[in-house]
Design an enzyme around this catalytic site. Structure first.
Site, short mmCIF file in Angstrom:
data_model
loop_
_atom_site.label_atom_id
_atom_site.label_comp_id
_atom_site.label_asym_id
_atom_site.label_seq_id
_atom_site.Cartn_x
_atom_site.Cartn_y
_atom_site.Cartn_z
N ASP A 189 0.83 -1.20 0.00
CA ASP A 189 0.00 0.00 0.00
C ASP A 189 0.87 1.25 0.00
O ASP A 189 2.08 1.20 0.19
CB ASP A 189 -0.88 0.02 1.26
CG ASP A 189 -1.95 -1.05 1.23
OD1 ASP A 189 -2.22 -1.60 0.14
OD2 ASP A 189 -2.53 -1.35 2.30
N LYS A 200 -3.89 2.57 -2.44
CA LYS A 200 -5.11 3.35 -2.66
C LYS A 200 -5.10 4.54 -1.71
O LYS A 200 -4.86 4.40 -0.52
CB LYS A 200 -6.36 2.51 -2.42
CG LYS A 200 -6.46 1.30 -3.32
CD LYS A 200 -7.78 0.59 -3.13
CE LYS A 200 -7.89 -0.09 -1.78
NZ LYS A 200 -6.97 -1.20 -1.62
N MET A 205 -10.66 7.29 9.47
CA MET A 205 -11.06 7.98 8.22
C MET A 205 -12.24 8.92 8.45
O MET A 205 -13.16 9.00 7.62
CB MET A 205 -11.41 6.94 7.14
CG MET A 205 -10.27 5.97 6.84
SD MET A 205 -10.77 4.57 5.81
CE MET A 205 -11.75 3.58 6.97
#
Length: 260
Positions: free
Chosen positions: A53, A75, A192
């Site tokens: 990642d 991502k 998030m």
């Protein structure tokens, strides 16, 4: 003689077939390389294909052998090198090619890391796998602030929640923050959640959490780039905005924040 020759030819044919490799889905932890497990390091050093990642400390990639194929499949919000289905197909293809693959994921693979989707792809393809757990960002952020996530006086549980979804409204299946607001003895750790922080904190208060409930945001927990903001449900969104705190960040809500 004929039978012996046939057996030799069959054996040679079988030995030329590619044997599928194994996939290790490995947690890289919150960012500090010293928080990576010994097992994770051993697998990184011994694999011959590594898919990683974006949120990986570059020091971990330095552990790979010179001949290891290293591919970034990361991502970020709004920017994808590959979508999840492409990552899963690539992981399976490399293993079917006989590679021992490490799928290196930021944080803990089982916490908002799409672990289930990748395991489903491996199972469907009949690929052998193992999962190597890691320190999750929730623990790193709490440790950085010097707070417990549970406390026998004020927090009998912890909930790990995603703030990436739009806050739930009537008819929506997103996180119902008002319901979580009613659980005052539960520490809420929100991943998030910076983008929707103002709405999340407002809904928690509407659900019953006191407006002066201690709350904190920690960006890049455990790394040299770490930044923190501490406040209450009533002012955390404003403080985060003023400090220009952004992703990746973890939010902690609960009386335990006041124990720091």
């Amino acid at each position: 003689m004929e039978n012996n020759q046939s057996m030799i030819e069959e054996s040679a044919s079988n030995s030329s077939k590619t044997t599928a490799g194994k996939v290790a889905i490995v947690g890289a932890g919150p960012g500090d390389p010293e928080l990576v497990t010994l097992k994770a390091r051993r697998l990184i050093e011994s694999c011959n294909c590594l898919l990683h990642d974006h949120l990986i400390d570059s020091a971990l990639l330095g552990w790979c052998a010179p001949e290891c194929e290293v591919i970034c499949v990361g991502k970020r919000a709004g920017r994808h090198c590959m979508d999840q289905s492409e990552i899963s197909r690539l992981m399976v293809a490399k293993a079917m090619d006989g590679r021992d693959v490490v799928r290196l994921k930021g944080g803990e693979p089982g916490v908002f890391g799409r672990l289930g989707e990748e395991l489903a792809a491996l199972r469907a393809a009949g690929i052998d796998f193992e999962v190597v757990p890691a320190v999750t960002s929730a623990f790193a952020a709490a440790a950085s602030l010097g707070i417990p996530l549970t406390d026998r006086d004020c927090a009998s549980g912890v909930a790990l929640l995603t703030g990436h979804e739009q806050p739930a409204r009537s008819g929506s299946d997103g996180v119902d923050w008002r319901t979580w607001g009613a659980m005052d003895r539960t520490t809420l750790v929100i991943y998030m959640g910076v983008q929707h922080l103002e709405q999340i904190t407002s809904d928690l208060v509407d659900g019953g959490r006191a407006v002066d409930t201690p709350a904190a945001a920690v960006q890049w927990a455990s790394t040299p780039m770490e930044r923190r903001v501490v406040g209450t449900l009533g002012d955390l969104a404003l403080k985060v905005n003023e400090a220009a705190l952004g992703a990746p960040a973890v939010l902690i809500v609960g009386e335990v924040v006041g124990r720091r």
